[in-house]
Enzyme design. Structure first.
Site, PDB file in Angstrom:
ATOM      1  N   TRP A 102       0.853  -1.199   0.000  1.00 34.44           N
ATOM      2  CA  TRP A 102       0.000   0.000   0.000  1.00 34.44           C
ATOM      3  C   TRP A 102       0.885   1.245   0.000  1.00 34.44           C
ATOM      4  O   TRP A 102       1.813   1.341   0.788  1.00 34.44           O
ATOM      5  CB  TRP A 102      -0.905  -0.003   1.243  1.00 34.44           C
ATOM      6  CG  TRP A 102      -1.885   1.130   1.316  1.00 34.44           C
ATOM      7  CD1 TRP A 102      -2.470   1.784   0.281  1.00 34.44           C
ATOM      8  CD2 TRP A 102      -2.409   1.728   2.516  1.00 34.44           C
ATOM      9  NE1 TRP A 102      -3.330   2.746   0.761  1.00 34.44           N
ATOM     10  CE2 TRP A 102      -3.315   2.737   2.122  1.00 34.44           C
ATOM     11  CE3 TRP A 102      -2.206   1.488   3.884  1.00 34.44           C
ATOM     12  CZ2 TRP A 102      -4.013   3.525   3.037  1.00 34.44           C
ATOM     13  CZ3 TRP A 102      -2.901   2.270   4.801  1.00 34.44           C
ATOM     14  CH2 TRP A 102      -3.793   3.276   4.377  1.00 34.44           C
TER      15      TRP A 102
ATOM     16  N   TYR B  55      -4.948  -0.037  -4.422  1.00 33.38           N
ATOM     17  CA  TYR B  55      -3.584   0.507  -4.293  1.00 33.38           C
ATOM     18  C   TYR B  55      -3.053   1.055  -5.614  1.00 33.38           C
ATOM     19  O   TYR B  55      -2.026   1.741  -5.635  1.00 33.38           O
ATOM     20  CB  TYR B  55      -2.598  -0.553  -3.767  1.00 33.38           C
ATOM     21  CG  TYR B  55      -2.947  -1.158  -2.424  1.00 33.38           C
ATOM     22  CD1 TYR B  55      -3.955  -0.609  -1.617  1.00 33.38           C
ATOM     23  CD2 TYR B  55      -2.286  -2.287  -1.951  1.00 33.38           C
ATOM     24  CE1 TYR B  55      -4.283  -1.180  -0.389  1.00 33.38           C
ATOM     25  CE2 TYR B  55      -2.617  -2.852  -0.720  1.00 33.38           C
ATOM     26  CZ  TYR B  55      -3.616  -2.298   0.043  1.00 33.38           C
ATOM     27  OH  TYR B  55      -3.941  -2.865   1.250  1.00 33.38           O
TER      28      TYR B  55
ATOM     29  N   HIS C  95     -12.262  -6.479   0.468  1.00 30.58           N
ATOM     30  CA  HIS C  95     -11.379  -5.515   1.147  1.00 30.58           C
ATOM     31  C   HIS C  95     -11.987  -4.995   2.453  1.00 30.58           C
ATOM     32  O   HIS C  95     -11.290  -4.858   3.462  1.00 30.58           O
ATOM     33  CB  HIS C  95     -11.048  -4.361   0.192  1.00 30.58           C
ATOM     34  CG  HIS C  95      -9.778  -3.661   0.514  1.00 30.58           C
ATOM     35  ND1 HIS C  95      -8.973  -3.095  -0.442  1.00 30.58           N
ATOM     36  CD2 HIS C  95      -9.157  -3.401   1.691  1.00 30.58           C
ATOM     37  CE1 HIS C  95      -7.913  -2.542   0.134  1.00 30.58           C
ATOM     38  NE2 HIS C  95      -8.013  -2.707   1.433  1.00 30.58           N
TER      39      HIS C  95
ATOM     40  N   GLN D  57      -7.873 -10.411   7.071  1.00 31.62           N
ATOM     41  CA  GLN D  57      -6.738  -9.475   7.170  1.00 31.62           C
ATOM     42  C   GLN D  57      -7.200  -8.234   7.941  1.00 31.62           C
ATOM     43  O   GLN D  57      -8.110  -7.531   7.497  1.00 31.62           O
ATOM     44  CB  GLN D  57      -6.251  -9.091   5.764  1.00 31.62           C
ATOM     45  CG  GLN D  57      -5.008  -8.229   5.839  1.00 31.62           C
ATOM     46  CD  GLN D  57      -4.471  -7.778   4.495  1.00 31.62           C
ATOM     47  OE1 GLN D  57      -4.319  -6.596   4.235  1.00 31.62           O
ATOM     48  NE2 GLN D  57      -4.165  -8.729   3.626  1.00 31.62           N
TER      49      GLN D  57
ATOM     50  N   LEU E 241       3.657  -2.728  11.641  1.00 27.39           N
ATOM     51  CA  LEU E 241       4.621  -1.811  12.260  1.00 27.39           C
ATOM     52  C   LEU E 241       3.915  -0.531  12.721  1.00 27.39           C
ATOM     53  O   LEU E 241       4.560   0.491  12.945  1.00 27.39           O
ATOM     54  CB  LEU E 241       5.743  -1.467  11.263  1.00 27.39           C
ATOM     55  CG  LEU E 241       6.415  -2.683  10.606  1.00 27.39           C
ATOM     56  CD1 LEU E 241       7.476  -2.242   9.595  1.00 27.39           C
ATOM     57  CD2 LEU E 241       7.035  -3.595  11.666  1.00 27.39           C
TER      58      LEU E 241
ATOM     59  N   LYS F 154       4.877  -3.410   5.011  1.00 28.94           N
ATOM     60  CA  LYS F 154       5.227  -2.729   3.755  1.00 28.94           C
ATOM     61  C   LYS F 154       6.623  -2.143   3.920  1.00 28.94           C
ATOM     62  O   LYS F 154       6.927  -1.476   4.909  1.00 28.94           O
ATOM     63  CB  LYS F 154       4.228  -1.618   3.475  1.00 28.94           C
ATOM     64  CG  LYS F 154       4.563  -0.806   2.219  1.00 28.94           C
ATOM     65  CD  LYS F 154       5.011   0.589   2.554  1.00 28.94           C
ATOM     66  CE  LYS F 154       5.160   1.475   1.320  1.00 28.94           C
ATOM     67  NZ  LYS F 154       5.647   2.816   1.680  1.00 28.94           N
TER      68      LYS F 154
ATOM     69  N   THR G 123       9.837  -0.419   1.250  1.00 25.60           N
ATOM     70  CA  THR G 123      10.118  -0.034  -0.130  1.00 25.60           C
ATOM     71  C   THR G 123      11.544  -0.386  -0.546  1.00 25.60           C
ATOM     72  O   THR G 123      11.760  -1.051  -1.555  1.00 25.60           O
ATOM     73  CB  THR G 123       9.858   1.481  -0.308  1.00 25.60           C
ATOM     74  OG1 THR G 123       8.541   1.778   0.156  1.00 25.60           O
ATOM     75  CG2 THR G 123       9.971   1.885  -1.769  1.00 25.60           C
TER      76      THR G 123
ATOM     77  N   ILE H 245      13.348  -3.893   3.705  1.00 25.15           N
ATOM     78  CA  ILE H 245      12.880  -5.234   3.294  1.00 25.15           C
ATOM     79  C   ILE H 245      13.740  -6.296   3.992  1.00 25.15           C
ATOM     80  O   ILE H 245      13.233  -7.279   4.541  1.00 25.15           O
ATOM     81  CB  ILE H 245      12.937  -5.384   1.755  1.00 25.15           C
ATOM     82  CG1 ILE H 245      11.952  -4.408   1.089  1.00 25.15           C
ATOM     83  CG2 ILE H 245      12.629  -6.811   1.327  1.00 25.15           C
ATOM     84  CD1 ILE H 245      12.076  -4.321  -0.436  1.00 25.15           C
TER      85      ILE H 245
ATOM     86  N   GLU I 272      15.685  -5.865   6.757  1.00 28.75           N
ATOM     87  CA  GLU I 272      15.557  -5.806   8.229  1.00 28.75           C
ATOM     88  C   GLU I 272      14.308  -6.575   8.673  1.00 28.75           C
ATOM     89  O   GLU I 272      14.342  -7.313   9.660  1.00 28.75           O
ATOM     90  CB  GLU I 272      15.468  -4.343   8.680  1.00 28.75           C
ATOM     91  CG  GLU I 272      15.374  -4.196  10.192  1.00 28.75           C
ATOM     92  CD  GLU I 272      15.353  -2.740  10.636  1.00 28.75           C
ATOM     93  OE1 GLU I 272      16.093  -1.922  10.052  1.00 28.75           O
ATOM     94  OE2 GLU I 272      14.598  -2.439  11.572  1.00 28.75           O
TER      95      GLU I 272
END
Ligand code: NAP
Length: 260
Positions: A7, A36, A94, A146, A175, A215, A217, A222, A224
């Site tokens: 997203w 998205y 959704h 979800q 997060l 998510k 970028t 990614i 970590e």
């Protein structure tokens, strides 16, 4: 187990690169949605990576304007077209909002399973009573619900309903959209493991039996998040997170069922 959220990863080249990077690193679950606006970029990322399509679990979501039966079919065909795929692995409702009607919408979703456009059906942002109703009305199993879950929104009641109904909880905004870094309990537990607050939040979810889809970028985030798989919290640390006495919901539109 651990997927990649997308997203607001809306620059097509950047999004394709995030997806390809994650797949090369070992991620095998990618989460997108009609809303998205990046299904084509997600498809390009899958195509770009060396990983076989059959080894990737691809999930998308039908937007709340498209939940009448004819629109479920035409919008899913359009999603598959953009993704460049014959079928998705999981197709979510959704939100239970606007054009959602349990019998009509889930009937259409079941038709897509029968026709091979999706391998499984999921729902998103469903409260316990809506989840029970969906499980009852759908011929195909409801694979997942979800919902937003992180240490500041632990959603015990929905998780319990998921367990009773045999539905997998999938954690979005795991997060807290970046706010886990401000939670002192996560920072201090992280210090003991030489781990970041993000990794602690993801380890707490994994050890609680929940699939998370953070998510990220760029390659650093990614990687970590992927490295959280090596972080193992003690029972005492899990309990401390379960005992945090503050809540903070990050995704809260007016059409959310908890606002009805
Ligand atoms: P999130 O995953 O909780 O947080 C994403 C934010 O954290 C981004 O700003 C990202 O920055 C940053 N971040 C990621 N890893 C980091 C790290 N290791 N260190 C520091 N910062 C880090 O929030 P989200 O995007 O809301 O949720 C995840 C996914 O769930 C979404 O992308 C979407 O696929 C799904 N979702 C679904 C729904 C639904 O209604 N079903 C609602 C919301 C979200 P960078 O991008 O710069 O890396």
């Amino acid at each position: 187990m651990l997927g990649l959220g997308t997203w607001k990863n809306s620059d097509p080249e950047e999004c394709a690169e995030s997806v390809a990077t994650a797949l090369e690193m070992g991620y095998r679950h990618i989460d997108t949605a009609q809303a998205y606006g990046n299904e084509a970029a997600v498809g390009a990322g899958i195509e770009r990576s060396a990983v076989d399509r059959e080894d990737v679990f691809v999930a998308t979501k039908v937007w709340i304007d498209n939940l009448a039966p004819d629109d479920v079919l035409s919008s899913t065909e359009a999603s598959l077209d953009r993704l460049g795929l014959e079928c998705v692995d999981l197709l979510y409702v959704h939100w239970p909002a606007r054009t959602y009607d349990p019998d009509a919408t889930l009937g259409a979703f079941n038709g897509l399973v029968d026709d091979g456009l999706t391998r499984a059906i999921g729902v998103s942002n469903f409260e316990p009573d809506q989840l029970a109703e969906a499980v009852e009305r759908s011929a195909a199993p409801i694979l997942a619900n979800q919902i937003e879950i992180h240490p500041l929104l632990r959603q015990e009641a929905i998780r319990e309903a998921c367990a009773e109904l045999g539905v997998e909880p999938v954690a979005y905004s795991p997060l807290a959209r970046g706010d886990v870094f401000d939670v002192p309990e996560l920072q201090s537990i992280g210090d003991a493991h030489d781990a970041s607050a993000a990794q602690v939040a993801l380890a707490w979810l994994r050890q609680s039996g929940i699939t998370a889809i953070p998510k990220a970028t760029g390659e650093t985030h990614i990687r970590e998040n992927w490295a959280s798989l090596a972080v193992s919290l003690t029972a005492d640390e899990l309990e401390r997170i379960d005992g945090i006495d503050r809540t903070d919901r990050k995704v809260d539109p007016g059409f959310g069922p908890w606002n009805a």
